[in-house]
Design a protein around this motif. Structure first.
Motif, PDB file in Angstrom:
ATOM      1  N   MET A  40       0.834  -1.176   0.000  1.00 25.25           N
ATOM      2  CA  MET A  40       0.000   0.000   0.000  1.00 25.25           C
ATOM      3  C   MET A  40       0.878   1.237   0.000  1.00 25.25           C
ATOM      4  O   MET A  40       1.885   1.290   0.692  1.00 25.25           O
ATOM      5  CB  MET A  40      -0.897   0.035   1.232  1.00 25.25           C
ATOM      6  N   ALA A  41       0.505   2.180  -0.804  1.00 23.34           N
ATOM      7  CA  ALA A  41       1.140   3.498  -0.798  1.00 23.34           C
ATOM      8  C   ALA A  41       0.025   4.513  -0.579  1.00 23.34           C
ATOM      9  O   ALA A  41      -0.908   4.604  -1.379  1.00 23.34           O
ATOM     10  CB  ALA A  41       1.856   3.757  -2.115  1.00 23.34           C
ATOM     11  N   ILE A  42       0.112   5.239   0.522  1.00 22.72           N
ATOM     12  CA  ILE A  42      -0.942   6.201   0.854  1.00 22.72           C
ATOM     13  C   ILE A  42      -0.306   7.543   1.151  1.00 22.72           C
ATOM     14  O   ILE A  42       0.736   7.619   1.794  1.00 22.72           O
ATOM     15  CB  ILE A  42      -1.783   5.696   2.051  1.00 22.72           C
ATOM     16  N   GLY A  43      -0.906   8.617   0.623  1.00 16.25           N
ATOM     17  CA  GLY A  43      -0.380   9.939   0.914  1.00 16.25           C
ATOM     18  C   GLY A  43      -0.651  10.947  -0.180  1.00 16.25           C
ATOM     19  O   GLY A  43      -1.494  10.754  -1.052  1.00 16.25           O
ATOM     20  N   ASP A  44       0.108  12.030  -0.129  1.00 16.94           N
ATOM     21  CA  ASP A  44      -0.001  13.138  -1.071  1.00 16.94           C
ATOM     22  C   ASP A  44       0.958  12.877  -2.232  1.00 16.94           C
ATOM     23  O   ASP A  44       2.167  12.961  -2.081  1.00 16.94           O
ATOM     24  CB  ASP A  44       0.360  14.438  -0.348  1.00 16.94           C
ATOM     25  N   PHE A  45       0.413  12.589  -3.408  1.00 11.38           N
ATOM     26  CA  PHE A  45       1.234  12.320  -4.580  1.00 11.38           C
ATOM     27  C   PHE A  45       1.502  13.583  -5.394  1.00 11.38           C
ATOM     28  O   PHE A  45       2.280  13.567  -6.341  1.00 11.38           O
ATOM     29  CB  PHE A  45       0.578  11.236  -5.438  1.00 11.38           C
ATOM     30  N   ASN A  46       0.826  14.678  -5.037  1.00  9.49           N
ATOM     31  CA  ASN A  46       1.050  15.993  -5.639  1.00  9.49           C
ATOM     32  C   ASN A  46       0.832  16.026  -7.148  1.00  9.49           C
ATOM     33  O   ASN A  46       1.404  16.862  -7.844  1.00  9.49           O
ATOM     34  CB  ASN A  46       2.441  16.520  -5.279  1.00  9.49           C
ATOM     35  N   ILE A  47       0.041  15.114  -7.667  1.00 10.50           N
ATOM     36  CA  ILE A  47      -0.307  15.090  -9.090  1.00 10.50           C
ATOM     37  C   ILE A  47      -1.625  14.345  -9.235  1.00 10.50           C
ATOM     38  O   ILE A  47      -1.957  13.494  -8.409  1.00 10.50           O
ATOM     39  CB  ILE A  47       0.804  14.428  -9.955  1.00 10.50           C
ATOM     40  N   ASN A  61      -1.914  -2.939  -4.321  1.00 12.33           N
ATOM     41  CA  ASN A  61      -1.764  -3.923  -5.390  1.00 12.33           C
ATOM     42  C   ASN A  61      -2.693  -5.105  -5.117  1.00 12.33           C
ATOM     43  O   ASN A  61      -3.390  -5.159  -4.103  1.00 12.33           O
ATOM     44  CB  ASN A  61      -0.307  -4.352  -5.543  1.00 12.33           C
ATOM     45  N   ASN A  62      -2.692  -6.059  -6.031  1.00  5.28           N
ATOM     46  CA  ASN A  62      -3.586  -7.215  -5.892  1.00  5.28           C
ATOM     47  C   ASN A  62      -3.252  -8.054  -4.668  1.00  5.28           C
ATOM     48  O   ASN A  62      -4.145  -8.639  -4.050  1.00  5.28           O
ATOM     49  CB  ASN A  62      -3.552  -8.069  -7.159  1.00  5.28           C
ATOM     50  N   PRO A 100      -7.905  14.272   5.067  1.00 12.85           N
ATOM     51  CA  PRO A 100      -7.365  12.996   5.527  1.00 12.85           C
ATOM     52  C   PRO A 100      -7.924  11.857   4.678  1.00 12.85           C
ATOM     53  O   PRO A 100      -9.049  11.921   4.194  1.00 12.85           O
ATOM     54  CB  PRO A 100      -7.844  12.894   6.969  1.00 12.85           C
ATOM     55  N   VAL A 101      -7.115  10.835   4.498  1.00  7.48           N
ATOM     56  CA  VAL A 101      -7.534   9.624   3.800  1.00  7.48           C
ATOM     57  C   VAL A 101      -7.489   8.486   4.816  1.00  7.48           C
ATOM     58  O   VAL A 101      -6.472   8.294   5.481  1.00  7.48           O
ATOM     59  CB  VAL A 101      -6.606   9.315   2.610  1.00  7.48           C
ATOM     60  N   ILE A 102      -8.600   7.790   4.963  1.00  6.19           N
ATOM     61  CA  ILE A 102      -8.632   6.651   5.888  1.00  6.19           C
ATOM     62  C   ILE A 102      -8.971   5.387   5.102  1.00  6.19           C
ATOM     63  O   ILE A 102      -9.578   5.452   4.041  1.00  6.19           O
ATOM     64  CB  ILE A 102      -9.638   6.845   7.042  1.00  6.19           C
ATOM     65  N   GLY A 103      -8.556   4.264   5.644  1.00  5.04           N
ATOM     66  CA  GLY A 103      -8.857   2.995   5.009  1.00  5.04           C
ATOM     67  C   GLY A 103      -9.280   1.976   6.044  1.00  5.04           C
ATOM     68  O   GLY A 103      -8.916   2.069   7.210  1.00  5.04           O
ATOM     69  N   TRP A 104     -10.044   0.985   5.622  1.00  9.44           N
ATOM     70  CA  TRP A 104     -10.522  -0.045   6.519  1.00  9.44           C
ATOM     71  C   TRP A 104     -11.022  -1.236   5.696  1.00  9.44           C
ATOM     72  O   TRP A 104     -11.259  -1.121   4.497  1.00  9.44           O
ATOM     73  CB  TRP A 104     -11.649   0.484   7.400  1.00  9.44           C
ATOM     74  N   CYS A 105     -11.163  -2.350   6.362  1.00  6.12           N
ATOM     75  CA  CYS A 105     -11.817  -3.512   5.756  1.00  6.12           C
ATOM     76  C   CYS A 105     -13.285  -3.444   6.147  1.00  6.12           C
ATOM     77  O   CYS A 105     -13.607  -3.296   7.328  1.00  6.12           O
ATOM     78  CB  CYS A 105     -11.182  -4.813   6.232  1.00  6.12           C
ATOM     79  N   THR A 106     -14.149  -3.552   5.169  1.00 10.23           N
ATOM     80  CA  THR A 106     -15.579  -3.372   5.434  1.00 10.23           C
ATOM     81  C   THR A 106     -16.217  -4.556   6.133  1.00 10.23           C
ATOM     82  O   THR A 106     -17.293  -4.438   6.676  1.00 10.23           O
ATOM     83  CB  THR A 106     -16.351  -3.127   4.126  1.00 10.23           C
ATOM     84  N   LYS A 107     -15.541  -5.674   6.116  1.00  9.60           N
ATOM     85  CA  LYS A 107     -16.131  -6.860   6.722  1.00  9.60           C
ATOM     86  C   LYS A 107     -15.159  -7.445   7.731  1.00  9.60           C
ATOM     87  O   LYS A 107     -13.990  -7.642   7.434  1.00  9.60           O
ATOM     88  CB  LYS A 107     -16.436  -7.891   5.647  1.00  9.60           C
ATOM     89  N   ASN A 108     -15.650  -7.687   8.916  1.00  7.26           N
ATOM     90  CA  ASN A 108     -14.849  -8.330   9.944  1.00  7.26           C
ATOM     91  C   ASN A 108     -14.715  -9.806   9.588  1.00  7.26           C
ATOM     92  O   ASN A 108     -15.722 -10.487   9.384  1.00  7.26           O
ATOM     93  CB  ASN A 108     -15.528  -8.145  11.312  1.00  7.26           C
ATOM     94  N   LEU A 109     -13.496 -10.300   9.511  1.00  6.25           N
ATOM     95  CA  LEU A 109     -13.284 -11.685   9.127  1.00  6.25           C
ATOM     96  C   LEU A 109     -13.639 -12.672  10.235  1.00  6.25           C
ATOM     97  O   LEU A 109     -13.691 -13.863  10.008  1.00  6.25           O
ATOM     98  CB  LEU A 109     -11.833 -11.885   8.680  1.00  6.25           C
ATOM     99  N   ARG A 110     -13.869 -12.173  11.435  1.00  2.00           N
ATOM    100  CA  ARG A 110     -14.260 -13.032  12.557  1.00  2.00           C
ATOM    101  C   ARG A 110     -15.695 -13.490  12.337  1.00  2.00           C
ATOM    102  O   ARG A 110     -16.558 -12.712  11.935  1.00  2.00           O
ATOM    103  CB  ARG A 110     -14.157 -12.221  13.835  1.00  2.00           C
ATOM    104  N   PRO A 111     -15.975 -14.725  12.605  1.00  2.00           N
ATOM    105  CA  PRO A 111     -17.361 -15.201  12.434  1.00  2.00           C
ATOM    106  C   PRO A 111     -18.328 -14.375  13.281  1.00  2.00           C
ATOM    107  O   PRO A 111     -18.038 -14.031  14.427  1.00  2.00           O
ATOM    108  CB  PRO A 111     -17.305 -16.647  12.922  1.00  2.00           C
ATOM    109  N   SER A 112     -19.468 -14.079  12.727  1.00  2.00           N
ATOM    110  CA  SER A 112     -20.441 -13.243  13.442  1.00  2.00           C
ATOM    111  C   SER A 112     -21.257 -14.018  14.461  1.00  2.00           C
ATOM    112  O   SER A 112     -21.950 -13.423  15.271  1.00  2.00           O
ATOM    113  CB  SER A 112     -21.378 -12.579  12.439  1.00  2.00           C
ATOM    114  N   ASN A 113     -21.193 -15.325  14.432  1.00  2.00           N
ATOM    115  CA  ASN A 113     -22.017 -16.126  15.337  1.00  2.00           C
ATOM    116  C   ASN A 113     -21.273 -16.578  16.591  1.00  2.00           C
ATOM    117  O   ASN A 113     -21.697 -17.519  17.245  1.00  2.00           O
ATOM    118  CB  ASN A 113     -22.571 -17.343  14.597  1.00  2.00           C
ATOM    119  N   VAL A 114     -20.163 -15.915  16.947  1.00  2.00           N
ATOM    120  CA  VAL A 114     -19.418 -16.281  18.148  1.00  2.00           C
ATOM    121  C   VAL A 114     -19.942 -15.429  19.306  1.00  2.00           C
ATOM    122  O   VAL A 114     -19.719 -14.221  19.345  1.00  2.00           O
ATOM    123  CB  VAL A 114     -17.899 -16.055  17.965  1.00  2.00           C
TER     124      VAL A 114
END
Length: 139
Positions: A1-8, A70-71, A94-108
């Motif tokens: 991951m590359a995150i930040g100000d690319f100035n272009i 990247n992939n 500001p730029v923020i990132g996150w995973c939209t789905k928690n990989l932990r099972p929801s039925n625990v």
């Protein structure tokens, strides 16, 4: 991951106001993205991440800040998203990132066993744990 100000910007549509972006610099940036098989994930939130803080016809808006992945990143971080938030204190958003789905099972279910309360150091352990300072970034 590359995150930040690319100035272009990557495309002409990522800039509003003033002159068109430098074509050579823009082509180099797009080549960088393509040659490294990167994808821009900042598709949510605001359209522009930078503003020159002027008004009227002197105002310039541009998407200079982004999160490029990247992939391999996407395969390890399922459902990854990033977002450009509103500007508050800076001319950059500001730029923020996150995973939209928690990989932990929801039925625990949360489980608490009353037997834990009978352990002689249980409350001391809980008290110590809750008194530890939390260290994290401002966001």
């Amino acid at each position: 991951m590359a995150i930040g100000d690319f100035n272009i910007v990557a495309t002409s549509s990522e800039k509003k106001g003033a002159r068109h972006p430098n074509q050579r610099a823009r082509n180099e940036f797009v080549d960088f993205i393509n040659n490294n098989s990167l994808r821009d994930t900042t598709t949510l939130g605001l359209r522009y991440s930078w503003c020159n803080r002027r008004i009227g016809n002197k105002r310039i808006l541009a998407k200079l800040d982004r999160a490029l992945v990247n992939n391999s990143w996407l395969s390890e971080n399922h459902n990854w998203r990033s977002k450009i938030l509103p500007r508050k204190f800076s001319n950059h958003s500001p730029v923020i990132g996150w995973c939209t789905k928690n990989l932990r099972p929801s039925n625990v279910p949360f489980r608490f066993r009353n037997i834990w309360l009978e352990h002689p150091q249980f409350m001391d352990l809980v008290r110590e744990s809750w008194q530890e300072p939390m260290v994290d970034g401002p966001i």
